[in-house]
Scaffold this motif. Structure first.
Motif, PDB file in Angstrom:
ATOM      1  N   GLY A  65       0.867  -1.180  -0.202  1.00  0.00           N
ATOM      2  CA  GLY A  65      -0.063  -0.078   0.063  1.00  0.00           C
ATOM      3  C   GLY A  65       0.823   1.179  -0.012  1.00  0.00           C
ATOM      4  N   GLN A  66       2.007   1.285   0.722  1.00  0.00           N
ATOM      5  CA  GLN A  66       2.733   2.500   0.699  1.00  0.00           C
ATOM      6  C   GLN A  66       3.514   2.593  -0.325  1.00  0.00           C
ATOM      7  N   ALA A  67       3.902   1.387  -1.190  1.00  0.00           N
ATOM      8  CA  ALA A  67       4.498   1.617  -2.394  1.00  0.00           C
ATOM      9  C   ALA A  67       3.693   2.164  -3.531  1.00  0.00           C
ATOM     10  N   LEU A  68       2.205   1.722  -3.303  1.00  0.00           N
ATOM     11  CA  LEU A  68       1.205   2.132  -4.463  1.00  0.00           C
ATOM     12  C   LEU A  68       1.032   3.452  -4.240  1.00  0.00           C
ATOM     13  N   TYR A  69       0.880   3.875  -3.079  1.00  0.00           N
ATOM     14  CA  TYR A  69       0.638   5.238  -2.496  1.00  0.00           C
ATOM     15  C   TYR A  69       1.641   6.071  -3.186  1.00  0.00           C
ATOM     16  N   GLY A  70       2.888   5.830  -3.102  1.00  0.00           N
ATOM     17  CA  GLY A  70       4.133   6.756  -3.543  1.00  0.00           C
ATOM     18  C   GLY A  70       4.132   6.813  -4.843  1.00  0.00           C
ATOM     19  N   ARG A  71       3.962   5.827  -5.555  1.00  0.00           N
ATOM     20  CA  ARG A  71       3.826   5.582  -7.275  1.00  0.00           C
ATOM     21  C   ARG A  71       2.552   6.517  -7.630  1.00  0.00           C
ATOM     22  N   SER A  72       1.538   6.387  -6.968  1.00  0.00           N
ATOM     23  CA  SER A  72       0.489   7.323  -7.386  1.00  0.00           C
ATOM     24  C   SER A  72       0.616   8.701  -7.141  1.00  0.00           C
ATOM     25  N   SER A  73       1.222   9.088  -5.880  1.00  0.00           N
ATOM     26  CA  SER A  73       1.548  10.483  -5.788  1.00  0.00           C
ATOM     27  C   SER A  73       2.502  11.029  -6.675  1.00  0.00           C
ATOM     28  N   ALA A  74       3.520  10.090  -7.133  1.00  0.00           N
ATOM     29  CA  ALA A  74       4.686  10.649  -8.025  1.00  0.00           C
ATOM     30  C   ALA A  74       3.881  11.046  -9.487  1.00  0.00           C
ATOM     31  N   ALA A  75       3.025  10.070  -9.960  1.00  0.00           N
ATOM     32  CA  ALA A  75       2.474   9.981 -11.063  1.00  0.00           C
ATOM     33  C   ALA A  75       1.414  11.303 -11.252  1.00  0.00           C
ATOM     34  N   LEU A  76       0.850  11.641  -9.924  1.00  0.00           N
ATOM     35  CA  LEU A  76      -0.135  12.734 -10.023  1.00  0.00           C
ATOM     36  C   LEU A  76       0.605  13.772 -10.015  1.00  0.00           C
ATOM     37  N   SER A  77       1.708  14.075  -9.305  1.00  0.00           N
ATOM     38  CA  SER A  77       2.536  15.220  -9.313  1.00  0.00           C
ATOM     39  C   SER A  77       3.233  15.431 -10.767  1.00  0.00           C
ATOM     40  N   ARG A  78       3.559  14.298 -11.438  1.00  0.00           N
ATOM     41  CA  ARG A  78       4.205  14.468 -12.878  1.00  0.00           C
ATOM     42  C   ARG A  78       2.901  14.919 -13.670  1.00  0.00           C
ATOM     43  N   GLN A  79       1.796  14.617 -13.646  1.00  0.00           N
ATOM     44  CA  GLN A  79       0.590  15.205 -14.468  1.00  0.00           C
ATOM     45  C   GLN A  79       0.424  16.358 -14.126  1.00  0.00           C
ATOM     46  N   ALA A  80       0.410  16.691 -12.812  1.00  0.00           N
ATOM     47  CA  ALA A  80       0.094  18.054 -12.438  1.00  0.00           C
ATOM     48  C   ALA A  80       1.184  19.137 -13.070  1.00  0.00           C
ATOM     49  N   GLY A  81       2.537  18.687 -12.963  1.00  0.00           N
ATOM     50  CA  GLY A  81       3.582  19.319 -13.621  1.00  0.00           C
ATOM     51  C   GLY A  81       3.310  19.644 -15.148  1.00  0.00           C
ATOM     52  N   GLU A  82       2.906  18.570 -15.699  1.00  0.00           N
ATOM     53  CA  GLU A  82       2.841  18.612 -17.155  1.00  0.00           C
ATOM     54  C   GLU A  82       1.535  19.254 -17.743  1.00  0.00           C
ATOM     55  N   HIS A  83       0.657  19.315 -17.189  1.00  0.00           N
ATOM     56  CA  HIS A  83      -0.781  19.980 -17.474  1.00  0.00           C
ATOM     57  C   HIS A  83      -1.459  20.656 -16.290  1.00  0.00           C
ATOM     58  N   PRO A  84      -0.751  21.944 -16.089  1.00  0.00           N
ATOM     59  CA  PRO A  84      -1.395  22.578 -14.890  1.00  0.00           C
ATOM     60  C   PRO A  84      -2.660  23.014 -14.859  1.00  0.00           C
ATOM     61  N   LEU A  85      -3.068  23.546 -16.232  1.00  0.00           N
ATOM     62  CA  LEU A  85      -4.374  24.195 -16.546  1.00  0.00           C
ATOM     63  C   LEU A  85      -5.350  23.071 -16.346  1.00  0.00           C
ATOM     64  N   VAL A  86      -5.189  21.714 -16.442  1.00  0.00           N
ATOM     65  CA  VAL A  86      -6.083  20.740 -16.402  1.00  0.00           C
ATOM     66  C   VAL A  86      -6.220  20.743 -14.898  1.00  0.00           C
ATOM     67  N   LEU A  87      -5.318  20.707 -14.017  1.00  0.00           N
ATOM     68  CA  LEU A  87      -5.290  20.643 -12.631  1.00  0.00           C
ATOM     69  C   LEU A  87      -6.340  21.786 -12.105  1.00  0.00           C
ATOM     70  N   ILE A  88      -5.815  22.915 -12.556  1.00  0.00           N
ATOM     71  CA  ILE A  88      -6.680  24.016 -12.185  1.00  0.00           C
ATOM     72  C   ILE A  88      -7.973  23.970 -12.415  1.00  0.00           C
ATOM     73  N   ALA A  89      -8.450  23.432 -13.647  1.00  0.00           N
ATOM     74  CA  ALA A  89      -9.897  23.308 -14.085  1.00  0.00           C
ATOM     75  C   ALA A  89     -10.551  22.221 -13.005  1.00  0.00           C
ATOM     76  N   ALA A  90      -9.841  21.016 -12.607  1.00  0.00           N
ATOM     77  CA  ALA A  90     -10.506  20.260 -12.203  1.00  0.00           C
ATOM     78  C   ALA A  90     -10.738  20.649 -10.618  1.00  0.00           C
ATOM     79  N   ALA A  91      -9.936  21.533 -10.120  1.00  0.00           N
ATOM     80  CA  ALA A  91     -10.006  21.923  -8.712  1.00  0.00           C
ATOM     81  C   ALA A  91     -11.161  22.714  -8.876  1.00  0.00           C
ATOM     82  N   ALA A  92     -11.418  23.714  -9.956  1.00  0.00           N
ATOM     83  CA  ALA A  92     -12.529  24.654  -9.902  1.00  0.00           C
ATOM     84  C   ALA A  92     -13.794  23.770 -10.037  1.00  0.00           C
ATOM     85  N   LEU A  93     -13.730  22.991 -10.963  1.00  0.00           N
ATOM     86  CA  LEU A  93     -15.112  22.085 -11.037  1.00  0.00           C
ATOM     87  C   LEU A  93     -15.514  21.459  -9.602  1.00  0.00           C
ATOM     88  N   THR A  94     -14.391  20.807  -8.920  1.00  0.00           N
ATOM     89  CA  THR A  94     -14.741  20.226  -7.729  1.00  0.00           C
ATOM     90  C   THR A  94     -15.278  21.368  -6.853  1.00  0.00           C
TER      91      THR A  94
END
Length: 109
Positions: A65-94
């Motif tokens: 579980g800790q390994a999976l959490y670490g990988r998913s956090s890294a993937a989310l951070s990478r995606q947020a770094g690559e597509h910051p506007l999508v992250l802002i739009a998702a936060a606004a919609l939420t």
């Protein structure tokens, strides 16, 4: 005299039979107690082994579980770094969805 001899022999034989029966009853009881103690020991040993296996499984699940959490956090951070506007739009919609839910629940009251 013969009657007394027969009666005495019968009583003597009855005493011997009682003694043999008592000895065999004692041995049977002792054997049953030994089997019970052995079964109790086996059950306790099986319980300890099961507890140990469960602890190992829980440790393995925690590590996975800790390994999976670490990988998913890294993937989310990478995606947020690559597509910051999508992250802002998702936060606004939420945020908009949460505000809409809260306002609709307060209007029902």
């Amino acid at each position: 005299m013969d009657t007394q001899r027969i009666t005495g022999a019968a009583r003597q034989m009855g005493g011997r039979l009682r003694r043999v029966a008592g000895d065999s009853g004692y041995r049977a009881r002792q054997s049953a107690e030994d089997v019970y103690d052995e079964a109790l020991d086996l059950g306790a040993r099986a319980m300890r082994q099961a507890r140990g296996h469960a602890a190992h499984l829980a440790d393995d699940a925690l590590e996975a579980g800790q390994a999976l959490y670490g990988r998913s956090s890294a993937a989310l951070s990478r995606q947020a770094g690559e597509h910051p506007l999508v992250l802002i739009a998702a936060a606004a919609l939420t945020g908009a969805a949460i505000a809409w839910l809260l306002s609709s629940s307060s209007q029902r009251r």
